[in-house]
Each structure stands twice: as C-alpha cells, then as structure tokens.
Design an enzyme around this catalytic site. Sequence first.
Site, PDB file in Angstrom:
ATOM      1  CE  LYS A   1      -4.031  -2.347   2.544  1.00 43.98           C
ATOM      2  NZ  LYS A   1      -5.016  -1.662   3.125  1.00 43.98           N
TER       3      LYS A   1
ATOM      4  CE1 TYR B   1      -9.683  -2.688   0.282  1.00 43.83           C
ATOM      5  CE2 TYR B   1      -8.255  -0.805  -1.098  1.00 43.83           C
ATOM      6  CZ  TYR B   1      -8.793  -1.899  -0.226  1.00 43.83           C
ATOM      7  OH  TYR B   1      -6.979  -2.039   0.402  1.00 43.83           O
TER       8      TYR B   1
ATOM      9  CG  PHE C   1     -13.476   2.200   7.266  1.00 42.95           C
ATOM     10  CD1 PHE C   1     -12.461   1.329   6.389  1.00 42.95           C
ATOM     11  CD2 PHE C   1     -13.607   0.895   8.380  1.00 42.95           C
ATOM     12  CE1 PHE C   1     -12.859  -0.015   5.766  1.00 42.95           C
ATOM     13  CE2 PHE C   1     -13.828  -0.129   7.773  1.00 42.95           C
ATOM     14  CZ  PHE C   1     -13.323  -0.559   6.905  1.00 42.95           C
TER      15      PHE C   1
ATOM     16  NE  ARG D   1      -6.453 -11.967   5.574  1.00 43.38           N
ATOM     17  CZ  ARG D   1      -7.529 -10.966   5.411  1.00 43.38           C
ATOM     18  NH1 ARG D   1      -7.352 -10.144   4.302  1.00 43.38           N
ATOM     19  NH2 ARG D   1      -7.831 -10.770   6.410  1.00 43.38           N
TER      20      ARG D   1
ATOM     21  CB  THR E   1      -7.365  -6.228   9.735  1.00 46.83           C
ATOM     22  OG1 THR E   1      -7.762  -6.730   9.324  1.00 46.83           O
ATOM     23  CG2 THR E   1      -7.876  -4.754   8.852  1.00 46.83           C
TER      24      THR E   1
ATOM     25  NE  ARG F   1      -2.532  -6.248   7.125  1.00 43.58           N
ATOM     26  CZ  ARG F   1      -3.623  -5.933   6.751  1.00 43.58           C
ATOM     27  NH1 ARG F   1      -4.058  -7.214   7.108  1.00 43.58           N
ATOM     28  NH2 ARG F   1      -3.874  -6.077   6.059  1.00 43.58           N
TER      29      ARG F   1
ATOM     30  CG  ASN G   1      -3.791  -2.232   7.191  1.00 47.49           C
ATOM     31  OD1 ASN G   1      -4.041  -1.692   5.889  1.00 47.49           O
ATOM     32  ND2 ASN G   1      -4.632  -2.839   7.576  1.00 47.49           N
TER      33      ASN G   1
ATOM     34  CG  HIS H   1      -5.672  -6.236  -0.279  1.00 47.95           C
ATOM     35  ND1 HIS H   1      -6.401  -6.044  -0.355  1.00 47.95           N
ATOM     36  CD2 HIS H   1      -5.432  -7.291  -1.439  1.00 47.95           C
ATOM     37  CE1 HIS H   1      -7.890  -6.304   0.124  1.00 47.95           C
ATOM     38  NE2 HIS H   1      -6.843  -7.580  -1.406  1.00 47.95           N
TER      39      HIS H   1
ATOM     40  CD  GLU I   1      -9.178  -9.104  -3.713  1.00 44.56           C
ATOM     41  OE1 GLU I   1     -10.367  -8.760  -2.939  1.00 44.56           O
ATOM     42  OE2 GLU I   1      -8.226  -9.413  -3.529  1.00 44.56           O
TER      43      GLU I   1
HETATM   44  P1  GDP Z   1      -7.886  -6.705   5.732  1.00 44.64           P
HETATM   45  O1  GDP Z   1      -8.665  -8.068   4.964  1.00 44.64           O
HETATM   46  O2  GDP Z   1      -7.299  -7.333   7.346  1.00 44.64           O
HETATM   47  O3  GDP Z   1      -7.468  -5.510   4.503  1.00 44.64           O
HETATM   48  O4  GDP Z   1      -9.316  -6.160   6.596  1.00 44.64           O
HETATM   49  P2  GDP Z   1     -11.019  -5.758   5.779  1.00 44.64           P
HETATM   50  O5  GDP Z   1     -11.235  -6.562   4.602  1.00 44.64           O
HETATM   51  O6  GDP Z   1     -11.516  -5.171   6.782  1.00 44.64           O
HETATM   52  O7  GDP Z   1     -10.612  -3.724   5.803  1.00 44.64           O
HETATM   53  C1  GDP Z   1     -10.090  -3.687   4.745  1.00 44.64           C
HETATM   54  C2  GDP Z   1      -8.703  -2.343   4.664  1.00 44.64           C
HETATM   55  O8  GDP Z   1     -10.006  -1.386   5.215  1.00 44.64           O
HETATM   56  C3  GDP Z   1      -7.609  -2.635   5.263  1.00 44.64           C
HETATM   57  O9  GDP Z   1      -6.803  -3.110   5.178  1.00 44.64           O
HETATM   58  C4  GDP Z   1      -7.674  -1.021   5.745  1.00 44.64           C
HETATM   59  O10 GDP Z   1      -6.573  -0.051   5.085  1.00 44.64           O
HETATM   60  C5  GDP Z   1      -9.231  -0.394   5.595  1.00 44.64           C
HETATM   61  N1  GDP Z   1      -9.537  -0.444   7.457  1.00 44.64           N
HETATM   62  C6  GDP Z   1     -10.311  -1.714   8.070  1.00 44.64           C
HETATM   63  N2  GDP Z   1     -10.767  -1.008   9.187  1.00 44.64           N
HETATM   64  C7  GDP Z   1     -10.329   0.383   9.591  1.00 44.64           C
HETATM   65  C8  GDP Z   1     -10.690   1.874  10.054  1.00 44.64           C
HETATM   66  O11 GDP Z   1     -11.427   1.415  11.136  1.00 44.64           O
HETATM   67  N3  GDP Z   1     -10.525   2.927   9.771  1.00 44.64           N
HETATM   68  C9  GDP Z   1      -9.580   3.025   8.754  1.00 44.64           C
HETATM   69  N4  GDP Z   1      -9.220   4.574   8.074  1.00 44.64           N
HETATM   70  N5  GDP Z   1      -9.601   1.772   7.741  1.00 44.64           N
HETATM   71  C10 GDP Z   1      -9.712   0.601   8.042  1.00 44.64           C
END
Ligand code: GDP
Length: 138
Positions: free
Chosen positions: A10, A50, A58, A86, A92, A103, A113, A116, A127
């Site tokens: 990222k 997304y 968010f 993963r 996350t 991470r 973070n 992805h 994707e």
């Molecule tokens: P991942 O599968 O671990 O990437 O997590 P998710 O699918 O839940 O979320 C996708 C992406 O959204 C995450 O990798 C973060 O970059 C972002 N994200 C998730 N939760 C939050 C949050 O609470 N705040 C913000 N700003 N970004 C978030």
Amino acid sequence: MTNRTFTMIKPDATEKGYTGGILKMINDAGFRIVAMKMTQLSTEKAGQFYEVHKERPFYGELVSFMSRGPITAAILEKENAVEDFRKLIGATNPAQAEAGTIRKLYAASIGENAVHGSDSDENAAIEGDFFFSRLEQF
Ligand code: GDP
C-alpha cells in the site's frame, strides 16, 4: 494444491521504502510472484476495488489513502496461498498482529496497514484480474 492470492503493497509502505523488505518476506515464505506491477490507483479505481466496504464509516478515508501514492500489485502462487498469506500479513490492526508478520513489522495503524491480502480464492481471482490482463499473469 497450488493456488493463488493477490496482494498490494500500500502507499504508506511504498512511501517509507518498505517495498523491498516486504517482497523479501513474501519470497522467503515460499510464494512465487506470477504477476507484478507498480502503479497508482485513481480515486475512482480505489473506490471500485473497495466497493464491498462502501457502507463502512472509513470508506472515504480508505479510498483517499489508497489513491494518494504508488502501490505494488502482485499475484502470488503457493500451496494454500490465500490462508497462508493472511497468516504472513497478520491482523488488520497491527497492534493485534503476531510477531514476525508483515503488518507487525511494517504497518502503522488499522488504516495504513502496509499490505492487502485477498480473503478467498474467489476474491483473489477477481482482484488479480482487476490489475492484470491474462497476458500479464504467468
Ligand atoms: P483486511 O482484509 O485485513 O485488509 O481488512 P478489511 O477487509 O476489514 O478492511 C480493508 C482495509 O480497510 C484494511 O486493510 C484497512 O486498510 C482499511 N480499514 C479497515 N478498518 C479500518 C478502520 O477502522 N479505519 C480505517 N481508516 N481504515 C480501516
């Protein structure tokens, strides 16, 4: 069974010069890179990628973060690729990520973070195809 997952390094990790370190961890964990490019998402493309999160509070922050600078997108091949990747990236929220995960080492916050990783074989294919034509997937 050998299968595939999709990753992005990222903008936060790109800005901090972590791309090489993250790619080394990916290689050392036994993933084969079968497609890779450095590119920058427009806000429109980031919003599309997304889209499943568009009702989340968010979403706007995520779209502006993911389009603010270059990323490295890649398709990775390994046995049990989605689940193993993963594990390699960790939770996350980096505060909850296990020691030795990407991470834990490289992410700053739950939003910024570093990487992805696809959450299913089906999404990995969608994707990967979002970024790479068939001719670019080896
Ligand atoms: P991942 O599968 O671990 O990437 O997590 P998710 O699918 O839940 O979320 C996708 C992406 O959204 C995450 O990798 C973060 O970059 C972002 N994200 C998730 N939760 C939050 C949050 O609470 N705040 C913000 N700003 N970004 C978030």
